[in-house]
Design an enzyme around this catalytic site. Structure first.
Site, mmCIF file in Angstrom:
data_model
loop_
_atom_site.group_PDB
_atom_site.id
_atom_site.type_symbol
_atom_site.label_atom_id
_atom_site.label_comp_id
_atom_site.label_asym_id
_atom_site.label_seq_id
_atom_site.Cartn_x
_atom_site.Cartn_y
_atom_site.Cartn_z
ATOM 1 N N ALA A 60 0.861 -1.179 0.000
ATOM 2 C CA ALA A 60 0.000 0.000 0.000
ATOM 3 C C ALA A 60 0.903 1.236 0.000
ATOM 4 O O ALA A 60 1.730 1.405 0.899
ATOM 5 C CB ALA A 60 -0.907 -0.005 1.231
ATOM 6 N N VAL A 86 4.238 -1.300 3.542
ATOM 7 C CA VAL A 86 4.184 0.127 3.221
ATOM 8 C C VAL A 86 5.136 0.431 2.064
ATOM 9 O O VAL A 86 6.342 0.212 2.156
ATOM 10 C CB VAL A 86 4.548 0.987 4.447
ATOM 11 C CG1 VAL A 86 4.493 2.467 4.086
ATOM 12 C CG2 VAL A 86 3.610 0.680 5.606
ATOM 13 N N LYS A 87 4.563 0.941 0.989
ATOM 14 C CA LYS A 87 5.325 1.237 -0.227
ATOM 15 C C LYS A 87 5.824 2.676 -0.169
ATOM 16 O O LYS A 87 5.024 3.625 -0.086
ATOM 17 C CB LYS A 87 4.427 1.023 -1.441
ATOM 18 C CG LYS A 87 5.123 0.774 -2.757
ATOM 19 C CD LYS A 87 4.075 0.379 -3.781
ATOM 20 C CE LYS A 87 4.683 0.054 -5.127
ATOM 21 N NZ LYS A 87 3.623 -0.260 -6.113
ATOM 22 N N VAL A 88 7.146 2.843 -0.207
ATOM 23 C CA VAL A 88 7.782 4.143 0.028
ATOM 24 C C VAL A 88 8.671 4.501 -1.170
ATOM 25 O O VAL A 88 9.429 3.654 -1.648
ATOM 26 C CB VAL A 88 8.649 4.095 1.310
ATOM 27 C CG1 VAL A 88 9.340 5.432 1.550
ATOM 28 C CG2 VAL A 88 7.798 3.701 2.519
#
Length: 218
Positions: A60, A86-88
């Site tokens: 996400a 968590v996509k950063v």
């Protein structure tokens, strides 16, 4: 090599799952918008639906580009389900945020990676996954698979635990080449996955078997 599907479309996710080969999902704001999903609550509710369907990790993506904002968003996203990653983005603030999230037990996917140097920084920061965009590299007449091979070699030599998630995959051939080049995971659309099923000799062979069976039982 594991298979993730790159979509926010529930029907496509279910179809990939029902094939028995789906290991996870990656999404981003563009894919959410493509499905007509907007607004923080609606987006997060949709992530929850995806996580209910898939046992594996679901990436996400954050919207913030400052460290504090990324961390805040990341912590909120991680509360949606245990399998949220968590996509950063691969930026200075993103690397700082990945370090913080990793140290606090939150899995991350460092995205928009285009060079071995970026891959080293992401691994040093403790990213769970690294997403090199091979299709976009091909678009500018470089070879995306060379990047996968370079990163795989560096990670093997250095003993980095970050997994290589080949992204921006455009075709079935990309999937095969990513497997040959050392990717741990490939993420792509459903069409590319289904394309792996196809071969004219399979169709010809099946047609002959069925014709022979019909002849022998007529």
């Amino acid at each position: 090599m594991r298979f993730f599907i790159d979509t926010a479309n529930i029907d496509q996710i279910k179809e990939a799952r029902d094939l028995g080969i789906l290991d996870g999902v990656t999404t981003n704001p563009s894919l959410m918008a493509k499905e007509g999903i907007s607004g923080d609550k609606n987006v997060r509710d949709h992530y929850a639906k995806i996580c209910d369907i898939v046992d594996g990790d679901v990436s996400a993506e954050v919207i913030s580009t400052d460290c504090e904002g990324i961390i805040k968003e990341g912590k909120e996203l991680s509360q949606i389900a245990p399998n949220i990653v968590v996509k950063v983005p691969m930026i200075k603030e993103g690397i700082k945020a990945i370090r913080h999230l990793t140290d606090n037990g939150i899995n991350t996917n460092c995205t928009l990676v285009f060079s071995p140097g970026q891959a080293i920084l992401a691994a040093k920061a403790g990213a769970t996954y690294l997403s090199p965009f091979i299709g976009r590299i091909d678009d500018i007449t470089w070879n995306g698979m060379d990047l996968i091979r370079d990163i795989a070699e560096i990670y093997a030599i250095q003993g980095y635990e970050t997994e290589i998630l080949a992204a921006s995959v455009r075709s079935s051939l990309h999937i095969v080449e990513a497997a040959r080049s050392g990717a741990d995971i490939v993420t792509c659309g459903l069409d590319a996955i289904l394309g792996l099923l196809k071969h004219p000799l399979t169709d010809i062979g099946l047609e002959k078997f069925l014709a022979d069976h019909k002849k022998s039982n007529s």
